[in-house]
Scaffold this motif. Sequence first.
Motif, short mmCIF file in Angstrom:
data_model
loop_
_atom_site.label_atom_id
_atom_site.label_comp_id
_atom_site.label_asym_id
_atom_site.label_seq_id
_atom_site.Cartn_x
_atom_site.Cartn_y
_atom_site.Cartn_z
N UNK A 1 0.82 -1.22 0.00
CA UNK A 1 0.00 0.00 0.00
C UNK A 1 0.85 1.27 0.00
N UNK B 1 -2.64 -3.77 9.00
CA UNK B 1 -2.65 -5.12 8.42
C UNK B 1 -2.04 -6.10 9.41
N UNK C 1 -0.82 -12.28 7.47
CA UNK C 1 0.16 -12.31 6.38
C UNK C 1 1.05 -13.55 6.50
N UNK D 1 -0.89 -16.37 5.22
CA UNK D 1 -0.90 -16.34 3.75
C UNK D 1 0.42 -16.87 3.18
N UNK E 1 1.71 -12.84 -1.48
CA UNK E 1 1.73 -11.83 -0.41
C UNK E 1 1.45 -10.41 -0.86
N UNK E 2 2.01 -9.96 -2.00
CA UNK E 2 1.81 -8.55 -2.37
C UNK E 2 0.36 -8.29 -2.76
N UNK F 1 -2.09 -10.10 -1.56
CA UNK F 1 -2.76 -10.24 -0.26
C UNK F 1 -2.75 -8.89 0.47
N UNK F 2 -1.64 -8.17 0.35
CA UNK F 2 -1.50 -6.87 1.03
C UNK F 2 -2.28 -5.76 0.31
N UNK F 3 -2.73 -6.05 -0.90
CA UNK F 3 -3.53 -5.06 -1.63
C UNK F 3 -4.94 -5.60 -1.84
N UNK F 4 -5.44 -6.29 -0.84
CA UNK F 4 -6.85 -6.69 -0.73
C UNK F 4 -7.28 -7.81 -1.68
N UNK F 5 -6.39 -8.78 -1.87
CA UNK F 5 -6.74 -9.97 -2.66
C UNK F 5 -7.97 -10.69 -2.12
#
Lengths: 446, 171
Positions: free
Chosen positions: A262, A339, A344, A347, B100-101, B103-107
């Motif tokens: 982000x 977050x 994470x 994931x 992960x990336x 996931x971090x941007x609302x996957x």
Amino acid sequence: MSRILQDRDERRPETHPLTFRLNDDGTSVMLDAYREQQGYVSVERAFRDLTSKTLIDELKTANLRGRGGGGFSAGLKWSLTMQGEGIPRGYIVCNADEMEPGTFKDRLLLEQQPHLLIEGMILAGFANNAYQGYIFMRGEYVDAARTVQRALEEARAAGWLGRDVAGSGWDFDIALHTGAGRYICGEETALINSLEGKRASPRAKPPFPGQSGAWGKPTVVNNVETLCNVPSVVLHGADWYQGLSQGKSGDGGTKLYGVSGKVKRPGLWELPMGTTGNELLERAGGMRDGHTLKTWLPGGGSTGFLLPEHLELGLDFDTIGKAGSRLGTGLIAVVADDQSVVSLARNLEEFFARESCGWCTPCRDGLPWSVKLLQALEAGEGERGDIDLLESLAVDLGPGRTFCAHAPGAAMPLASAIHYFRDEFERGVTRGQGKAHADPIPVGSV
Amino acid sequence: MTHASTSTSAPIATDGFVLHDEDRAAIAHEREHYPHPQAASIEALKIVQKRHGWVPDAAIEAIARELGVPPASIEGVATFYSLIFRQPVGRHVILICDSSSCFLTDYEALRDAFFEHLGIGFGQTTPDDRFTLLPVCCLGACDRGPALMIGDDTYGPVTPEEIPKLLEAYA
């Protein structure tokens, strides 16, 4: 399509060897445009002035370290194949199986500048006296495959590949091999098995691929970005290449750095090796409004988490290694304060559990187990002892217990997440010591 | 390059499955790149899959005979690689990056929106055989996360609201 976020006038031949030719609009640089901008001049120079040994010595002095994430000296790797004056007519394999979570740099080079890679592979072929090169590209890179195939045809037609390359009397060709999924194909011995048309299980080492790789022949496997660095080392020399990092690092050259997550302006930049995380984050415009940085991964899903204070460190292999993580691919992923690190980590471990080839027990069984524990903690249903068990799993997944680096790669973000954010994990523990954490591994639940 | 040739002039048929002439030629072309025909296994599976959408049992046999390797080797490869489909899929396969990336941007919101819009989960196909939904490893499009592929096309960043419009182009 990914873009380099530096204007053409910032990217100069003397400071940006990987990207100075790239078009601002992201269109591919094909043979004519490539030739007009010092293209294939390194091959001419190598044939005229260098031997296998002098080329490899130059590369060693330049200290070009493997850009796929391993950081092993490319020159040293080649010298282990070309020992003495012996001539192993084996293979050069380009690892273009880019699947490391958070990594999107090789795609740019493959889609927009295929001839730089081909030139690097010809030089690698010359230095290691290989007769055949393969570009092992992940199947999802459809546009890159088309562009690279077209570039290979151009290079062949112009005499840079095939019999008697550029009148040198030396034969060398390159074929494109496209994959069909599975992260593990990026592990170099798994990649060789996959190239041979087999399941991509890693091989025991030794023998190392440099001695016995594809079809039992000496095989040098290098990442796309690593190979793309070779032409400029050959053209300008090791001292010039060392100077590119402007004293910011003992590693030579530039790095294709990137930022995702982000931030306001995610993207790619070619910068001196050893550029700080702060500068990178600044180029990415900082965090999106309303977000502040909590933690970050320096170079892919298999690297350890670092804190905001570590952003002042230079991003190179030794510095990030000393901080307890790994540079990996050098493309950082940022995590915002709202977050969850537990989510994470869940994931990431789901990813590694799914992508395990299943050969080694710690990896095949330990990773789904870690997912089960993380899912429980994420749901606020963790039991006392779960965090300790995760930590011991991270040890059991560590280096030396499996054939390849897949499990250690999975262990690093897990161990570092618990190390820095133990309180977040503890918030997920709501139950006394039960038997859930010691249950048999939930086969098929991942 | 040398390789143990096993091809014959007669079409190779197993259980009524016949390798298309064009596919046999394409497989033969791929074989030329390698010192051993087994190396063309993955390409051969992809060639057959491109024509049929997936790889039925009989095609495994046919490819094995075409390349002169045991069917078990072809099956082992076919079941290992995530982009080889051993059961029928829809006309368009949607691969949503779950790494992960993204996931971090609302996957996860995007994934759930796809589940709801199509009425299916991962590994499933819509009743009209139009779409199959699968997760995929990091697509190397992290600067455009959350990212996905539909067929050969990559998209990102994609918001849940954009899904209906995005799918219109895929009949």
